[in-house]
Design a protein around this motif. Structure first.
Motif, PDB file in Angstrom:
ATOM      1  N   UNK A  98       0.823  -1.210   0.000  1.00  0.00           N
ATOM      2  CA  UNK A  98       0.000   0.000   0.000  1.00  0.00           C
ATOM      3  C   UNK A  98       0.861   1.265   0.000  1.00  0.00           C
ATOM      4  N   UNK A 103       0.085  -2.413  -4.540  1.00  0.00           N
ATOM      5  CA  UNK A 103      -1.226  -3.079  -4.385  1.00  0.00           C
ATOM      6  C   UNK A 103      -2.105  -2.885  -5.618  1.00  0.00           C
ATOM      7  N   UNK A 106      -2.547  -6.045  -9.274  1.00  0.00           N
ATOM      8  CA  UNK A 106      -3.218  -7.194  -8.653  1.00  0.00           C
ATOM      9  C   UNK A 106      -2.508  -8.523  -8.925  1.00  0.00           C
TER      10      UNK A 106
ATOM     11  N   UNK B  26      -8.862   3.139  -1.112  1.00  0.00           N
ATOM     12  CA  UNK B  26      -8.496   2.397  -2.332  1.00  0.00           C
ATOM     13  C   UNK B  26      -8.464   0.915  -1.971  1.00  0.00           C
ATOM     14  N   UNK B  27      -9.092   0.098  -2.787  1.00  0.00           N
ATOM     15  CA  UNK B  27      -9.202  -1.313  -2.429  1.00  0.00           C
ATOM     16  C   UNK B  27      -7.960  -2.088  -2.842  1.00  0.00           C
ATOM     17  N   UNK B  28      -7.670  -3.108  -2.052  1.00  0.00           N
ATOM     18  CA  UNK B  28      -6.550  -3.997  -2.351  1.00  0.00           C
ATOM     19  C   UNK B  28      -7.060  -5.336  -2.862  1.00  0.00           C
ATOM     20  N   UNK B  29      -6.156  -6.302  -2.926  1.00  0.00           N
ATOM     21  CA  UNK B  29      -6.477  -7.607  -3.517  1.00  0.00           C
ATOM     22  C   UNK B  29      -7.597  -8.328  -2.761  1.00  0.00           C
ATOM     23  N   UNK B  31      -9.904  -7.176  -0.596  1.00  0.00           N
ATOM     24  CA  UNK B  31     -11.201  -6.489  -0.676  1.00  0.00           C
ATOM     25  C   UNK B  31     -11.800  -6.671  -2.066  1.00  0.00           C
ATOM     26  N   UNK B  32     -10.942  -6.619  -3.066  1.00  0.00           N
ATOM     27  CA  UNK B  32     -11.397  -6.772  -4.433  1.00  0.00           C
ATOM     28  C   UNK B  32     -12.013  -8.164  -4.638  1.00  0.00           C
ATOM     29  N   UNK B  91     -15.423  -4.178 -10.156  1.00  0.00           N
ATOM     30  CA  UNK B  91     -14.429  -3.775  -9.169  1.00  0.00           C
ATOM     31  C   UNK B  91     -14.327  -2.253  -9.049  1.00  0.00           C
TER      32      UNK B  91
END
Lengths: 333, 239
Positions: A98, A103, A106, B26-29, B31-32, B91
């Motif tokens: 982050x 991040x 993906x 901001x979303x990460x892996x 959360x996605x 997403x």
């Protein structure tokens, strides 16, 4: 899975078999009980500002939780310890990804996450050859995964960040988990973690008492040569004495080698701290997250441990070996 | 040697509780993956229990950013619209939800952020600053917003006049607005009901509207609200 492995993985009844575990656990508990008194005295004597006092109390409260999260899995069994290390790897990688922006990639993050899961499996399985193979294989997979977006612009950055992330939080922390494959893993892990944390505290105190010359002013302006040397002088004998009782009668139980271990813990621990300072300064950040009140992120708290884990593992492995006599390939047969 | 462009997450420095309630999130892996999973479950539920029918999906732009502006009479509206999007769009899809309902407490915020991927809109003290932040995020992060320009759920199933907020997000920008009409959600789950009835839900999407040349001022915002409202009304009569 034989009886010895089951006892190592889940045998909480063996928690206090070793004297060093008893001493270190008691020391942590006593320190947690005494800390409020010390904070009260220190804040009265120094007449600290309200903000400083609040930060100290926040830190203390966080230490109670952190100590529980460290002590309980280690005492409960190797299985919980290895899972705890895996959780630490994931949390640290998450913060790193982050703050660096990785991040957003993906595919790379997914490969690193799979790499950490596989490292955890190889550790649980006590499958050393797979554990060793995973570093180059995951790096190859990250380099391949970086091709998927078909965008050469930024390829080196995303692959480079992914490899560094896996090296530090997958592979390096994996060594900490691998130590739990040793029958006598509890005192080893407690000694290393306590020594690394004490090393930080010694550097801070010595820096305040004798610190005049800045050590690395551009990387971490608060660090002084006096603090760094003081930490080495104080941590080294402590580690050597603890390690003497842990590895009593082994090839490591020799004053020079024990002091060597102490120097490694202290010096490499400080390098870990400086490494994260460099990362944060490069990004213009003070903390990696705001997860632990008074400390910042998980990474801020455990930075010194990252480089110590593989250094200590291979130093001890050279003289004594880890997991000697323990069954290998526990799950895959 | 070219310097690397390292851009920390915009929500760096927020506590977990603040982050879930922040527009900067901001979303990460993980959360996605959670969003994809929850939207998949939602879609299965809507198709099985409400025989979800989607018309005019070909009007959706191929790439984000864009806005879906729709009528609002039920909590099922946002879920239905997001579930109607193609997987590659989900997403980036953020339903803009009422802060005082969906982000009031931390557990509810976690649910809204992780399961619905919602962003908060504080109705009582929604200043230009909050809308400016949403406007920046929309284009900067190539988002898809699901917006209810009426401001709150209809209590009688009839549409209320659209508000200016939508215009403040898109005026003088190339971001297209897709008008959208949802029918059947009022019958399924009106505001006074807790458990949905298994009635059919139908979504009709219209041609995207462009407001790149509409002035970014009060007059322009009104004009945008009126044209989107009239497009949604037309879709309602077609459905």
């Amino acid at each position: 899975m034989n009886q010895i492995t089951r006892e190592r993985l889940f045998g909480f009844r063996h928690a206090f078999d070793d004297r060093v575990t008893v001493v270190l656990t008691l020391a942590v508990v006593v320190l947690l009980f005494l800390a409020p008194l010390l904070i009260l005295i220190a804040t009265r004597v120094a007449n600290s500002a309200a903000e400083k006092q609040k930060e100290l109390w926040d830190r203390y409260r966080s230490w109670i939780w952190l100590s529980a999260f460290i002590l309980i899995p280690i005492l409960a069994g190797a299985f919980w310890t290895i899972l705890g290390v895996a959780a630490l790897s994931f949390l640290c990688y998450r913060e790193y990804a982050r703050i660096t922006g990785l991040f957003r990639e993906r595919t790379i993050s997914l490969i690193v996450a799979i790499g950490i899961l596989l490292i955890t499996f190889s550790v649980l399985d006590n499958w050393y050859r797979f554990f060793l193979a995973l570093f180059p294989l995951t790096v190859a997979l990250i380099a391949t995964g970086g091709l998927i977006p078909d965008q050469p612009k930024g390829y080196i950055q995303r692959v480079g960040l992914g490899v560094l992330g896996f090296a530090l939080f997958g592979s390096a922390f994996g060594h900490l988990g691998y130590m739990a494959n040793d029958w006598n893993y509890r005192p080893i892990l407690l000694l290393i973690i306590c020594a690394v944390e004490l090393n930080d505290i010694f550097a801070y105190i010595c820096g305040h008492l004798f610190g005049h010359r800045k050590f690395v002013p551009h990387t971490s302006p608060n660090k002084t040569a006096g603090g760094a040397l003081g930490a080495i002088v104080l941590t080294t004998p402590l580690v050597a004495i603890g390690a003497h009782f842990v590895w009593i009668g082994t090839a490591l139980d020799n004053p020079v080698r024990l002091l060597g271990l102490g120097v490694i813990v202290s010096v490499v621990g400080q390098f870990g701290d400086l490494m994260l300072s460099s990362v944060k300064r490069d990004l213009g950040l003070k903390d990696t997250a705001k997860l632990i009140p008074g400390h910042g992120g998980i990474l801020d708290r455990f930075d010194s441990l990252i480089l110590v884990a593989p250094a200590v593992f291979h130093y001890v492995n050279y003289f004594v070996g880890f997991a000697v006599g323990q069954p290998q390939a526990i799950f895959h047969g | 040697m070219q310097p690397w462009k390292l851009q920390p997450a915009r929500d760096t420095g927020l506590t977990p509780a603040e982050r879930f309630r922040s527009v900067r999130r901001e979303t990460g892996l993980l959360e996605s993956l959670a969003h994809h999973f929850s939207f998949l479950i939602l879609r299965i539920y809507l198709v099985v229990a409400h025989r979800l029918q989607i018309l005019g999906r070909h009007h959706l732009p191929a790439h984000a950013p864009f806005i879906l502006a729709t009528n609002h009479c039920s909590h099922l509206d946002a879920l239905s619209v997001v579930a109607a999007l193609q997987a590659r769009h989900r997403e980036r899809a953020f339903p803009i939800a009422a802060g005082d309902v969906f982000f009031q407490t931390t557990p509810v915020s976690v649910f809204s952020a992780i399961v619905l991927n919602a962003l908060p809109m504080w109705r009582k003290n929604c200043g230009p600053h909050a809308l400016a932040e949403l406007r920046r995020k929309l284009q900067g992060e190539k988002c898809i917003y699901v917006i209810f320009p009426e401001g709150s759920r209809s209590r009688d199933g009839h549409m209320s006049p659209f508000k200016h907020g939508l215009g403040m997000l898109v005026a003088e920008t190339p971001v297209p607005v897709v008008p959208c009409f949802i029918g059947g959600t009022f019958e399924a789950l009106p505001s006074h009901r807790k458990i949905p009835r298994p009635t059919q839900i139908k979504i009709v999407m219209g041609q995207p509207l462009d407001f790149a040349t509409t002035a970014n001022n009060r007059e322009g915002w009104s004009q945008i609200a009126r044209s989107v409202e009239s497009a949604v009304c037309n879709l309602a009569t077609q459905s």
